[in-house]
Design a protein around this motif. Structure first.
Motif, short mmCIF file in Angstrom:
data_model
loop_
_atom_site.label_atom_id
_atom_site.label_comp_id
_atom_site.label_asym_id
_atom_site.label_seq_id
_atom_site.Cartn_x
_atom_site.Cartn_y
_atom_site.Cartn_z
N ASN A 87 0.82 -1.21 0.00
CA ASN A 87 0.00 0.00 0.00
C ASN A 87 0.86 1.27 0.00
O ASN A 87 0.32 2.37 -0.15
CB ASN A 87 -0.93 0.01 1.22
CG ASN A 87 -0.21 -0.35 2.51
OD1 ASN A 87 0.32 -1.46 2.63
ND2 ASN A 87 -0.14 0.57 3.45
N ASN A 88 2.16 1.16 0.19
CA ASN A 88 3.03 2.34 0.24
C ASN A 88 4.14 2.26 -0.80
O ASN A 88 4.60 1.17 -1.15
CB ASN A 88 3.69 2.47 1.62
CG ASN A 88 2.75 3.05 2.65
OD1 ASN A 88 2.24 4.17 2.48
ND2 ASN A 88 2.48 2.30 3.71
N SER A 417 -12.47 -2.35 4.66
CA SER A 417 -11.30 -2.78 3.87
C SER A 417 -11.65 -2.89 2.39
O SER A 417 -10.77 -2.81 1.54
CB SER A 417 -10.79 -4.12 4.38
OG SER A 417 -11.58 -5.18 3.84
N ARG A 436 -9.31 1.21 -5.03
CA ARG A 436 -9.52 0.68 -3.69
C ARG A 436 -8.86 1.61 -2.68
O ARG A 436 -7.72 2.02 -2.86
CB ARG A 436 -8.94 -0.72 -3.56
CG ARG A 436 -9.64 -1.72 -4.47
CD ARG A 436 -10.30 -2.87 -3.69
NE ARG A 436 -11.30 -3.55 -4.51
CZ ARG A 436 -12.62 -3.50 -4.31
NH1 ARG A 436 -13.09 -2.84 -3.27
NH2 ARG A 436 -13.44 -4.12 -5.10
N ASP A 437 -9.60 1.97 -1.63
CA ASP A 437 -9.06 2.88 -0.61
C ASP A 437 -9.58 2.43 0.75
O ASP A 437 -10.50 3.03 1.31
CB ASP A 437 -9.49 4.32 -0.94
CG ASP A 437 -8.82 5.35 -0.03
OD1 ASP A 437 -8.08 4.95 0.89
OD2 ASP A 437 -9.05 6.55 -0.24
N LEU A 442 -5.68 4.47 2.37
CA LEU A 442 -4.64 4.04 1.42
C LEU A 442 -3.46 5.02 1.38
O LEU A 442 -2.31 4.58 1.47
CB LEU A 442 -5.23 3.86 0.00
CG LEU A 442 -4.20 3.44 -1.04
CD1 LEU A 442 -3.78 1.99 -0.84
CD2 LEU A 442 -4.71 3.65 -2.46
N CYS A 445 -1.87 5.17 5.64
CA CYS A 445 -1.46 4.11 6.56
C CYS A 445 0.06 3.97 6.44
O CYS A 445 0.56 3.60 5.39
CB CYS A 445 -2.17 2.80 6.20
SG CYS A 445 -1.68 1.46 7.27
N ASN A 448 2.40 -1.66 6.74
CA ASN A 448 1.76 -2.69 5.92
C ASN A 448 0.27 -2.80 6.27
O ASN A 448 -0.08 -3.04 7.42
CB ASN A 448 2.46 -4.03 6.13
CG ASN A 448 2.04 -5.06 5.11
OD1 ASN A 448 0.85 -5.21 4.82
ND2 ASN A 448 3.02 -5.77 4.57
N MET A 449 -0.59 -2.63 5.28
CA MET A 449 -2.02 -2.59 5.54
C MET A 449 -2.57 -3.93 6.03
O MET A 449 -3.63 -3.97 6.67
CB MET A 449 -2.77 -2.13 4.31
CG MET A 449 -3.99 -1.34 4.67
SD MET A 449 -4.50 -0.33 3.31
CE MET A 449 -5.21 1.05 4.16
N PHE A 555 -6.66 -7.75 -4.80
CA PHE A 555 -6.19 -6.68 -3.92
C PHE A 555 -5.68 -7.28 -2.61
O PHE A 555 -4.57 -6.96 -2.16
CB PHE A 555 -7.32 -5.68 -3.66
CG PHE A 555 -6.91 -4.53 -2.77
CD1 PHE A 555 -6.20 -3.47 -3.29
CD2 PHE A 555 -7.23 -4.53 -1.41
CE1 PHE A 555 -5.80 -2.41 -2.47
CE2 PHE A 555 -6.84 -3.48 -0.60
CZ PHE A 555 -6.12 -2.42 -1.13
#
Ligand code: GTP
Ligand code: SPV
Ligand code: MN
Length: 580
Positions: A87-88, A417, A436-437, A442, A445, A448-449, A555
């Motif tokens: 996610n990053n 989620s 997706r958020d 998104l 965070c 790690n989501m 996802f």
């Protein structure tokens, strides 16, 4: 060792790197703010607005290539890539410091370096956290005055000399080619260079209170969320507190200070962008707003859509990238039907009706929260307010009903989620793209989501009675592209349904994705909305939902074995309920 010794040492290091000609420690006083404003008016950084109709209000025009958060230039710099998660954006700490170090080296030559000690959260709260930020932008200093509690109050809340988030900021040359927004959660450190705008530059906000904050929250057992906080008061005077996550430019400020269309019901504003939530000794979830002001979206703010915001920005406000009328008043699309002739656009050019927007779509106002007419009397309560419901809302033209309720906490985490949204002008890039958020987090965070979902799933072990969880969507459209739901003040009808669900009195029908109100369960007294439009905005369609959830498995798949198994189970159960 004194409380300021570590901060002083860090500031010395920052000055050695950036080479400012002066270092000024800020005290957060009104006199300091006034002097900063005066010097910025003198050098053209700010334009004074009409002193009669907008007293002590100013316009700032940012660099035209620096008008929104730049997610593609935002990184989480952990030692292990896995800890930042898919996610990053990730960069190793060494590479990040090497690359950004080149942009910072000598970047403040001939300039003043301002040192800003700031506190996120109310004074006297054990939830509040300190930061020490340095910057070479006077506009950023003035904005931090409005958005944080600045000065010695920060040091008073530190538990040890190293108990602060260090933030190094320089506008550099403002080129996106030499811009980086870097977070080092393992070092309580933020480096941001090349932007003077919003979340890129006001480091207390997204960088500290959300990205670093969320990583700390996970370690310490609390939640740092992209949520507004409001109190909903019923006609008997009972107040129910709700926190709601929505993506950028998707309705938080508006809902936080909503003026109810339902007689007897009213909203009290606690926060409009960020909630820090902890579980108290009684197992109650409580929320504080880490911020002191609002950095709100200007376009579409009007006496009709958001009368409280319109009133609060009539004094002591800094506007950024709005248009300027010939009578030196700020203007933006939606404020009135038409800009007066002779209006200058956000870049100071003559504006023609029918051309590009006069105000930038992400133009904003910066103002103290206590100027909001609906600010809750207890908004700075050090203990925070007790939260009875959490809401996940996003911007979707289709599929997602106006409101529905999760079956339980775990299902609510699944619903959060699985949220997706249409992108807005708050980030650089294309507008209106569905992505997706999860939980509207998104971009925010800081770890790690998969671990974030696990953290959320683990909350009930400490919560006596977990808050109810709801999904909302104000943005569903008809075949002609018109919004089905009038929104704004009418959203109180949805809040009322939530309050009644919490009390066990409101009707709903079970669907495969949660409890949906029947049209008659919503209070529609005095609402001019055709019955078929109400039905359409509440409509659930299994086929649409199957399609909606199709890309959720891939996802989730990005997170591999790190994703809690419960998430896959929830998805499988939902698909089974949806049938084929
Ligand atoms: P950030 O500050 O970027 O985190 O955004 P925010 O979630 O606080 O967004 P804000 O409330 O400022 O909303 C931005 C946009 O959403 C504006 O254009 C609003 O007019 C629009 N908006 C807000 N509420 C509603 C609503 O109920 N209906 C419709 N149609 N639009 C809304
Ligand atoms: C957002 O983008 O969610 C904002 C504006 O609240 S900024 O502070 O620029 O991130
Ligand atoms: Mn935001």
């Amino acid at each position: 060792m004194t409380m300021t010794s570590m901060a002083e040492k860090w500031v010395d290091d920052a000055a050695r790197l950036t080479q400012p000609s002066r270092v000024t420690w800020c005290d957060g006083s009104k006199a300091e703010y006034d002097a900063l404003i005066e010097s910025m008016v003198k050098d053209g950084t700010l334009l004074a607005l009409n002193p009669r109709t907008y007293p002590n209000c100013y316009l700032h025009r940012s660099h035209p290539q620096d008008v929104a958060r730049t997610e593609q230039l935002t990184f989480i710099c952990t030692r292990e890539r896995e800890d930042a998660g898919p996610n990053n954006n990730w960069m190793s700490p060494a590479e990040a410091k090497d690359r950004a170090g080149q942009y910072f080296r000598g970047s403040m030559r001939g300039r003043t370096m301002y040192v800003i000690p700031y506190l996120m959260g109310p004074a006297g709260s054990s939830m509040s956290r300190a930061g020490v930020m340095v910057t070479d932008s006077a506009y950023v200093v003035a904005s931090m005055h409005l958005m944080t509690r600045m000065g010695s109050v920060a040091f008073q809340h530190m538990r040890s000399a190293d108990d602060f988030i260090a933030g190094l900021h320089s506008i550099g040359d403002l080129s996106p080619d030499r811009r980086l927004i870097l977070h080092f959660p393992e070092e309580n450190l933020i480096w941001s260079v090349g932007s003077g705008y919003g979340g890129n530059a006001l480091l207390g906000k997204k960088c500290h209170a959300l990205r670093i904050g969320s990583a700390q929250a996970r370690q310490e057992g609390w939640l740092a969320e992209h949520m507004l906080i409001l109190g909903v008061e019923d006609p008997e005077g009972h107040i129910t507190y709700i926190a709601a996550a929505m993506p950028s430019a998707s309705g938080k400020t508006n809902l936080a200070m909503v003026v109810s269309s339902l007689p007897g019901w009213r909203a009290w504003t606690v926060g409009d962008d960020i909630a820090w939530m902890h579980v108290d000794a009684q197992g109650q979830l409580r929320a504080t707003n880490p911020e002191r002001g609002f950095f709100g979206v200007a376009p579409n703010t009007s006496p009709k859509t958001n009368p409280n915001a319109t009133a609060m920005v009539r004094s002591n406000t800094i506007f950024t990238n709005v248009a300027l009328t010939p009578s030196s008043e700020p203007w933006w699309e939606g404020l009135t039907a038409q800009a007066p002739p002779g209006t200058l656009d956000w870049q100071g050019r003559a504006w023609q009706p029918g051309g590009a927007p006069a105000a930038h779509p992400n133009s904003r106002f910066t103002v103290l929260a206590d100027q909001c007419p609906s600010i809750a009397p207890n908004w700075e309560d050090p203990e925070g307010v007790p939260i009875s419901a959490l809401v996940f809302g996003s911007r979707r033209s289709a599929v997602i009903p106006l409101v529905f309720e999760a079956f339980d906490w775990t299902h609510g985490v699944f619903l959060g989620s699985s949220m997706s949204t249409e992108t807005t002008a708050a980030i650089t890039g294309k507008v209106g793209v569905v992505r997706r958020d999860p939980m509207a987090m998104l971009p925010f965070c800081g770890y790690n989501m998969a671990d974030y979902f696990a953290h959320w799933l683990g909350m009930p072990t400490r919560l006596g009675k977990p808050p109810r969880i709801f999904r909302v969507n104000w943005f569903r459209r008809d075949a002609d592209g018109k919004f089905l739901w009038p929104g704004y003040g009418e959203n109180m009808r949805v809040l009322k349904w939530m309050v009644e669900r919490i009390r066990g009195t409101a009707h709903a029908v079970e669907s495969p994705v949660g409890w949906i109100p029947t049209p008659s369960a919503l209070d529609t007294s005095g609402l001019e909305l055709a019955p078929d439009r109400l039905r359409d905005v509440l409509r659930f369609d299994a086929g649409e939902w199957r399609e909606e959830l199709q890309d959720l498995r891939p996802f989730y798949g990005q997170f591999g074995g790190r994703l809690p198994a419960v998430m896959d189970e929830q998805l499988a159960q939902t698909l089974a309920r949806l049938g084929r």
